[in-house]
Design a protein around this motif. Structure first.
Motif, short mmCIF file in Angstrom:
data_model
loop_
_atom_site.label_atom_id
_atom_site.label_comp_id
_atom_site.label_asym_id
_atom_site.label_seq_id
_atom_site.Cartn_x
_atom_site.Cartn_y
_atom_site.Cartn_z
N GLU A 1 7.67 10.49 5.97
CA GLU A 1 7.16 9.22 5.42
C GLU A 1 8.20 8.60 4.51
O GLU A 1 8.94 9.31 3.85
CB GLU A 1 5.85 9.44 4.64
CG GLU A 1 5.93 10.58 3.64
CD GLU A 1 4.75 10.64 2.67
OE1 GLU A 1 4.26 9.59 2.24
OE2 GLU A 1 4.37 11.76 2.31
N PRO A 2 8.23 7.27 4.47
CA PRO A 2 9.09 6.62 3.47
C PRO A 2 8.58 6.95 2.07
O PRO A 2 7.40 7.25 1.89
CB PRO A 2 8.95 5.13 3.78
CG PRO A 2 7.71 4.99 4.59
CD PRO A 2 7.50 6.29 5.29
N ASP B 1 2.42 -6.67 -2.64
CA ASP B 1 3.00 -7.96 -3.05
C ASP B 1 3.77 -8.64 -1.92
O ASP B 1 3.98 -9.85 -1.97
CB ASP B 1 3.90 -7.80 -4.30
CG ASP B 1 4.97 -6.70 -4.13
OD1 ASP B 1 4.73 -5.73 -3.38
OD2 ASP B 1 6.03 -6.83 -4.76
N ILE B 2 4.19 -7.90 -0.89
CA ILE B 2 4.94 -8.54 0.19
C ILE B 2 4.30 -8.34 1.56
O ILE B 2 4.88 -8.71 2.58
CB ILE B 2 6.41 -8.04 0.24
CG1 ILE B 2 6.47 -6.51 0.40
CG2 ILE B 2 7.18 -8.47 -1.01
CD1 ILE B 2 7.87 -6.01 0.81
N ILE C 1 2.27 -2.77 4.13
CA ILE C 1 3.45 -2.91 5.00
C ILE C 1 3.61 -1.72 5.95
O ILE C 1 4.51 -1.74 6.80
CB ILE C 1 4.76 -3.09 4.19
CG1 ILE C 1 5.04 -1.85 3.31
CG2 ILE C 1 4.73 -4.36 3.37
CD1 ILE C 1 6.46 -1.81 2.74
N GLY D 1 -2.81 2.69 0.67
CA GLY D 1 -3.24 2.13 -0.61
C GLY D 1 -3.17 0.62 -0.65
O GLY D 1 -2.64 -0.02 0.27
N GLY D 2 -3.72 0.06 -1.71
CA GLY D 2 -3.70 -1.38 -1.88
C GLY D 2 -4.79 -1.82 -2.83
O GLY D 2 -5.74 -1.07 -3.09
N ALA E 1 2.40 3.99 5.01
CA ALA E 1 2.07 3.98 3.58
C ALA E 1 0.56 3.80 3.45
O ALA E 1 -0.09 3.29 4.37
CB ALA E 1 2.79 2.85 2.85
N LEU F 1 13.97 0.73 -2.98
CA LEU F 1 12.95 1.71 -2.59
C LEU F 1 12.73 1.63 -1.07
O LEU F 1 12.29 2.59 -0.45
CB LEU F 1 11.67 1.37 -3.35
CG LEU F 1 10.54 2.38 -3.51
CD1 LEU F 1 11.05 3.72 -3.97
CD2 LEU F 1 9.51 1.85 -4.50
N LEU G 1 4.13 8.89 8.87
CA LEU G 1 3.17 8.07 8.14
C LEU G 1 3.88 6.86 7.52
O LEU G 1 5.01 6.97 7.06
CB LEU G 1 2.52 8.94 7.05
CG LEU G 1 1.39 8.33 6.24
CD1 LEU G 1 0.31 9.40 5.99
CD2 LEU G 1 1.87 7.82 4.88
N LEU H 1 -3.64 10.95 2.07
CA LEU H 1 -2.28 11.47 2.11
C LEU H 1 -2.20 12.85 1.45
O LEU H 1 -1.58 13.78 1.97
CB LEU H 1 -1.37 10.47 1.40
CG LEU H 1 0.10 10.84 1.23
CD1 LEU H 1 0.74 11.16 2.56
CD2 LEU H 1 0.84 9.69 0.54
P1 NAD Z 1 5.26 0.31 -3.77
O1 NAD Z 1 6.31 1.30 -3.36
O2 NAD Z 1 4.26 -0.06 -2.76
O3 NAD Z 1 6.00 -1.02 -4.28
C1 NAD Z 1 6.89 -1.06 -5.40
C2 NAD Z 1 7.83 -2.27 -5.26
O4 NAD Z 1 8.80 -2.02 -4.26
C3 NAD Z 1 7.10 -3.54 -4.84
O5 NAD Z 1 7.69 -4.64 -5.48
C4 NAD Z 1 7.37 -3.62 -3.34
O6 NAD Z 1 7.36 -4.92 -2.83
C5 NAD Z 1 8.74 -2.98 -3.23
N1 NAD Z 1 8.89 -2.30 -1.95
C6 NAD Z 1 8.32 -1.11 -1.59
N2 NAD Z 1 8.65 -0.81 -0.34
C7 NAD Z 1 9.41 -1.81 0.14
C8 NAD Z 1 10.04 -2.06 1.39
N3 NAD Z 1 9.96 -1.21 2.42
N4 NAD Z 1 10.76 -3.20 1.52
C9 NAD Z 1 10.88 -4.05 0.51
N5 NAD Z 1 10.31 -3.87 -0.71
C10 NAD Z 1 9.58 -2.75 -0.89
O7 NAD Z 1 4.57 0.92 -5.07
P2 NAD Z 1 3.30 0.39 -5.92
O8 NAD Z 1 3.31 -1.09 -5.95
O9 NAD Z 1 3.32 1.17 -7.17
O10 NAD Z 1 2.03 0.87 -5.09
C11 NAD Z 1 1.30 0.06 -4.16
C12 NAD Z 1 0.28 0.93 -3.45
O11 NAD Z 1 0.96 1.89 -2.63
C13 NAD Z 1 -0.61 1.76 -4.39
O12 NAD Z 1 -1.90 1.77 -3.83
C14 NAD Z 1 0.01 3.15 -4.37
O13 NAD Z 1 -0.88 4.18 -4.65
C15 NAD Z 1 0.49 3.21 -2.96
N6 NAD Z 1 1.62 4.13 -2.74
C16 NAD Z 1 1.58 4.81 -1.55
C17 NAD Z 1 2.62 5.65 -1.22
C18 NAD Z 1 2.58 6.34 0.08
O14 NAD Z 1 1.79 5.97 0.95
N7 NAD Z 1 3.41 7.32 0.33
C19 NAD Z 1 3.72 5.79 -2.09
C20 NAD Z 1 3.72 5.07 -3.29
C21 NAD Z 1 2.66 4.23 -3.60
#
Ligand code: NAD
Ligand code: IPM
Ligand code: MN
Length: 375
Positions: free
Chosen positions: A291-292, A299-300, A15, A77-78, A75, A269, A73, A94
């Motif tokens: 960064e957020p 998943d979305i 996303i 990963g995936g 995000a 989040l 930045l 990162l």
């Molecule tokens: P995630 O934060 O991506 O998602 C966790 C949950 O929160 C999911 O259900 C997601 O749909 C929801 N969510 C997150 N952000 C949202 C938004 N803006 N709007 C609506 N819903 C939102 O964490 P994860 O699933 O543990 O990790 C997924 C990937 O992201 C992994 O590869 C992880 O390493 C990476 N990651 C990157 C960062 C970063 O770039 N700073 C931070 C955390 C995780």
């Protein structure tokens, strides 16, 4: 001081590009309507950089980040990258940015907008008006400590599986003192209270942490109220009575975990921004990456469901800390507040009380409209 700024945008994966497209609308608005001149450059980080170049962050992109006034930045990963070698995983891109830019103070504010107080998983009276700031140490600790790795456990025949995984929690007094100073400085502009969290009951690095934070307090910031708490108790207190905190200062790993917990106090989040700040550059402003707190949300991804507010509020932090535009930062935060008060909701914010469901792009448009109405 120049009023032209350079911003390197790294949308990243999942996303990331979706929420960043909405930030671009906001940046354009500030350019058109408030005379904010930002030279935007865009580049790759994370899985997309690996796909293009075989590395999650090229040296050329690293150099651009070092030279920019600020980096924003999305995000990284995936799941597509989960089985890559550790050294080229998206997250390493990162971590390299944070380490090489020496961004030791990660500011993660958790504010509960009144319109979302009923939506938090905690009761309204526990979270209403909440305004806390987690200052997470970002360049050291167990994330970077040596030795580290996965090795054969040769001398241990009793170890079924035969391997050992190692990470090292390591902090120098200087690393602790500089992030403590950042926390005390920020507290002075808020409610003047700092709570430091570690596990001094089981970790020597935690004892050092406690002693050094106390030292900085006693020698440099005696006017700020300081308390210490074990991080596990801190996690419990964050969900029991979060309003007892003003500024929390803690290490890299505890800060990662505690800030995700704090994010849910605010509803989603998808609401939580962050600023990672280093030492001042020649122009007096800190090296900075915004960064957020959330990740790439696989998943979305691609469904128009992502909440762009965390990324937009990260840009508000850039206005405040990198572009000397405190008033514009306030304006952007008020625009977000207004849109939420109007009941506009991305899917993650849709609760029992309803509201107007909108897509990622519609949320961005509504925030730009609110900016126009407020300005
Ligand atoms: P995630 O934060 O991506 O998602 C966790 C949950 O929160 C999911 O259900 C997601 O749909 C929801 N969510 C997150 N952000 C949202 C938004 N803006 N709007 C609506 N819903 C939102 O964490 P994860 O699933 O543990 O990790 C997924 C990937 O992201 C992994 O590869 C992880 O390493 C990476 N990651 C990157 C960062 C970063 O770039 N700073 C931070 C955390 C995780
Ligand atoms: C965060 C993330 C990162 C971290 C990952 C993606 C490296 O969870 O920014 O909170 O653990 O610091
Ligand atoms: Mn995290």
């Amino acid at each position: 001081m120049s009023d032209r700024f350079s911003l390197l945008i790294l949308p990243g994966d999942g996303i990331g590009p979706e929420v960043m497209a909405e930030v671009r609308k906001v940046i354009d608005w500030f350019g058109d309507r408030r005379g904010l001149h930002i030279d935007v450059d865009e580049d790759l980080v994370g899985g997309c950089a690996y796909d293009a170049h075989g590395t999650p962050l090229t040296d050329a992109t690293m150099a651009k980040a070092q030279a920019a006034d600020a980096v924003l930045l999305g995000a990284v990963g995936g799941p597509a990258y989960d089985n890559l070698d550790f050294s080229v995983k998206p997250e390493r891109g990162l971590l390299r940015l944070r380490k090489e830019m020496d961004l030791y103070a990660n500011l993660r504010p958790a504010q509960c907008f009144d319109a979302l107080a009923d939506f938090s998983s905690l009761k309204r009276e526990v979270v209403a008006g909440l305004d806390i700031l987690i200052v997470r140490e970002l360049t050291s600790g167990v994330y970077f400590g040596e030795p580290r790795g996965i090795h054969p456990d040769d001398n241990n025949p009793d170890n079924e599986g035969g391997r050992v995984g190692i990470n090292t929690q390591r902090y120098t007094s200087g690393e602790i003192r500089r992030v403590a100073r950042a926390a005390f400085e920020l507290a002075r502009k808020r409610k003047n209270r700092v709570c430091s969290m570690e596990k001094a009951n089981v970790m020597e690095s935690g004892i050092l942490w406690r002693e050094e934070v106390q030292w900085v307090h006693d020698n440099e910031y005696p006017d700020v109220e300081l308390s210490h708490m074990y991080a596990d108790n801190g996690a419990m207190q964050l969900v029991r009575r979060p309003s007892q905190f003003d500024v929390i200062v803690t290490d890299n790993l505890f800060g990662d975990i505690l800030s995700d917990a704090a994010a849910m106090l605010t509803g989603s989040l998808g609401m939580l921004p962050s600023a990672s700040l280093g030492a001042p550059m020649e122009n007096g402003r800190p090296k900075a990456l915004y960064e957020p707190v959330h990740g790439s949300a696989p998943d979305i991804t691609g469904q128009g469901k992502a909440n762009p507010i965390a990324c937009i509020l990260s840009f508000a932090m850039a206005l405040r800390y990198s572009f000397d535009r405190g008033e514009d930062a306030n304006l952007l935060e008020r625009a977000v507040e207004q849109v939420l008060a109007d009941g506009v909701r991305t899917a993650d914010l849709m609760g029992a009380e309803g509201g107007t469901p909108v897509s990622t792009a519609e949320m961005g448009d509504r925030i730009v409209q609110a900016l126009g109405a407020l300005a």
